[in-house]
Motif scaffolding. Structure first.
Motif, PDB file in Angstrom:
ATOM      1  N   THR A 177       0.836  -1.207   0.000  1.00 45.35           N
ATOM      2  CA  THR A 177       0.000   0.000   0.000  1.00 45.35           C
ATOM      3  C   THR A 177       0.868   1.254   0.000  1.00 45.35           C
ATOM      4  N   ALA A 178       1.971   1.212   0.734  1.00 41.62           N
ATOM      5  CA  ALA A 178       2.840   2.381   0.848  1.00 41.62           C
ATOM      6  C   ALA A 178       3.417   2.794  -0.503  1.00 41.62           C
ATOM      7  N   TYR A 179       3.946   1.838  -1.281  1.00 38.65           N
ATOM      8  CA  TYR A 179       4.531   2.242  -2.567  1.00 38.65           C
ATOM      9  C   TYR A 179       3.453   2.493  -3.615  1.00 38.65           C
ATOM     10  N   ARG A 180       2.333   1.777  -3.549  1.00 35.14           N
ATOM     11  CA  ARG A 180       1.275   2.009  -4.527  1.00 35.14           C
ATOM     12  C   ARG A 180       0.690   3.412  -4.406  1.00 35.14           C
ATOM     13  N   LEU A 207       9.631   3.932  -6.397  1.00 35.21           N
ATOM     14  CA  LEU A 207       8.905   2.665  -6.399  1.00 35.21           C
ATOM     15  C   LEU A 207       7.463   2.872  -6.864  1.00 35.21           C
ATOM     16  N   HIS A 208       6.865   3.951  -6.392  1.00 42.28           N
ATOM     17  CA  HIS A 208       5.500   4.261  -6.821  1.00 42.28           C
ATOM     18  C   HIS A 208       5.441   4.457  -8.332  1.00 42.28           C
ATOM     19  N   GLU A 209       6.348   5.256  -8.869  1.00 41.62           N
ATOM     20  CA  GLU A 209       6.360   5.526 -10.311  1.00 41.62           C
ATOM     21  C   GLU A 209       6.625   4.243 -11.093  1.00 41.62           C
ATOM     22  N   LEU A 210       7.538   3.414 -10.587  1.00 40.50           N
ATOM     23  CA  LEU A 210       7.848   2.144 -11.236  1.00 40.50           C
ATOM     24  C   LEU A 210       6.613   1.246 -11.289  1.00 40.50           C
ATOM     25  N   SER A 211       5.867   1.197 -10.199  1.00 38.64           N
ATOM     26  CA  SER A 211       4.681   0.343 -10.142  1.00 38.64           C
ATOM     27  C   SER A 211       3.599   0.816 -11.106  1.00 38.64           C
ATOM     28  N   VAL A 212       3.559   2.116 -11.367  1.00 42.25           N
ATOM     29  CA  VAL A 212       2.546   2.666 -12.269  1.00 42.25           C
ATOM     30  C   VAL A 212       2.854   2.308 -13.718  1.00 42.25           C
ATOM     31  N   ILE A 225       6.563  -6.086  -6.973  1.00 41.20           N
ATOM     32  CA  ILE A 225       7.435  -5.406  -6.016  1.00 41.20           C
ATOM     33  C   ILE A 225       7.144  -5.981  -4.631  1.00 41.20           C
ATOM     34  N   LEU A 226       8.169  -6.528  -3.988  1.00 41.79           N
ATOM     35  CA  LEU A 226       7.969  -7.293  -2.762  1.00 41.79           C
ATOM     36  C   LEU A 226       8.724  -6.675  -1.582  1.00 41.79           C
ATOM     37  N   PRO A 227       8.046  -5.857  -0.753  1.00 44.29           N
ATOM     38  CA  PRO A 227       8.663  -5.369   0.487  1.00 44.29           C
ATOM     39  C   PRO A 227       8.805  -6.503   1.499  1.00 44.29           C
ATOM     40  N   THR A 228       9.854  -6.469   2.263  1.00 44.46           N
ATOM     41  CA  THR A 228      10.166  -7.547   3.207  1.00 44.46           C
ATOM     42  C   THR A 228       9.060  -7.804   4.219  1.00 44.46           C
TER      43      THR A 228
END
Length: 283
Positions: free
Chosen positions: A222-225, A251-256, A263-266
């Motif tokens: 949710t944070a990067y999205r 990361l947000h821009e990459l996901s868009v 994208i997998l946060p720990t």
């Protein structure tokens, strides 16, 4: 070249959700510590971080390190250690060729001493930032010195001493990375902020496609999205809050623009579910 990725849940700590994301609840939730096994068709077996292990409790037995366990209570069992999970699937520790350390927080290096024969890889900036620190100085960095092998400097290779390669437009806004094997299969990208010298890892799983293991550059999907920063108190413990903001935005821009990338946060709950599903043990 494709690899095989298996996510491994090593336990969790408990903390208020509100600290991890703006607008989060005043409710204690589990933050699982996910590490990864990477099976390369040519170069063998590698780990991305090592998560928790029971050694964490010994390392936090005395003051001031005991404060770590009090502030973020940890739950893990011997069976959840990376070494035990690998052994349960017929993989002994000596088969691990190397361990990639995204950064030196205790929930990422807890099982490191279980792999005495493995080569170690990190960014020099990360190691130099914690090198020699003990007591409250180490605790401030989320680092427990007793978790680091005594022969660390003999075994480590500093990836960022190499020459980075330019990335294609696909990876924008990330423009360069370190090609770990020189075959494009594993690309290490600077994700400093949460910790000085933290890196993430791009790879392509043979079944699930393109993946970015982003360590703690975001604490949740949710944070990067939504490009949501954590609570101000959590920002206070960041190694470099300006870099954290910049890399979270990247990361947000990459996901868009690359929606098929996983994208997998720990510590993300979704990733924890993946560790029991699509990225679980496969024959």
């Amino acid at each position: 070249m494709n690899v095989k990725l298996t996510l491994l849940d090593t336990g969790y700590c408990r903390q208020l959700e509100m600290f991890s994301i703006k607008g989060g609840r005043l409710k204690s939730i589990d933050f699982h510590a996910i590490a990864a096994l990477i099976e390369h068709p040519v170069h063998g077996l590698y780990l991305f971080d090592t998560g928790y292990s029971p050694r964490f409790f010994e390392a936090t037995r005395l003051f001031p390190y005991a404060l770590y366990q009090k502030i973020t209570p940890v739950v893990t069992t011997p069976q959840q250690s990376i070494k035990a999970q690998l052994s349960a699937h017929g993989i002994e520790a000596q088969r691990i060729s190397g361990v990639l350390l995204s950064h030196f927080h205790a929930d990422h290096i807890g099982g490191l001493q279980d792999f005495p024969g493995a080569k170690l890889f990190c960014f020099s900036a990360a190691y130099e930032h914690i090198k020699g620190k003990r007591g409250l100085s180490a605790l401030r960095e989320g680092y427990l010195p007793d978790l680091l092998p005594s022969d660390f400097e003999k075994r480590v290779t500093f990836v960022d001493h190499g020459v980075p390669k330019a990335l294609s437009q696909t990876y924008q806004p990330f423009s360069q990375a370190y090609d770990f094997f020189g075959d494009g299969s594993m690309l290490l990208v600077d994700l400093s902020g949460h910790a000085i010298g933290q890196f993430g890892l791009f790879l392509r799983d043979q079944e699930q496609g393109d993946v970015l293991l982003c360590a703690d550059a975001a604490w949740s999907s949710t944070a990067y999205r939504q490009n949501l920063l954590p609570h101000a108190l959590a920002q206070f413990i960041m190694g470099d809050i300006r870099s954290y903001r910049e890399n979270l935005k990247r990361l947000h821009e990459l996901s868009v623009h690359w929606p098929s990338l996983k994208i997998l946060p720990t510590h993300c709950a979704e990733v924890w579910q993946m560790s029991q599903g699509v990225f679980a043990w496969r024959s």
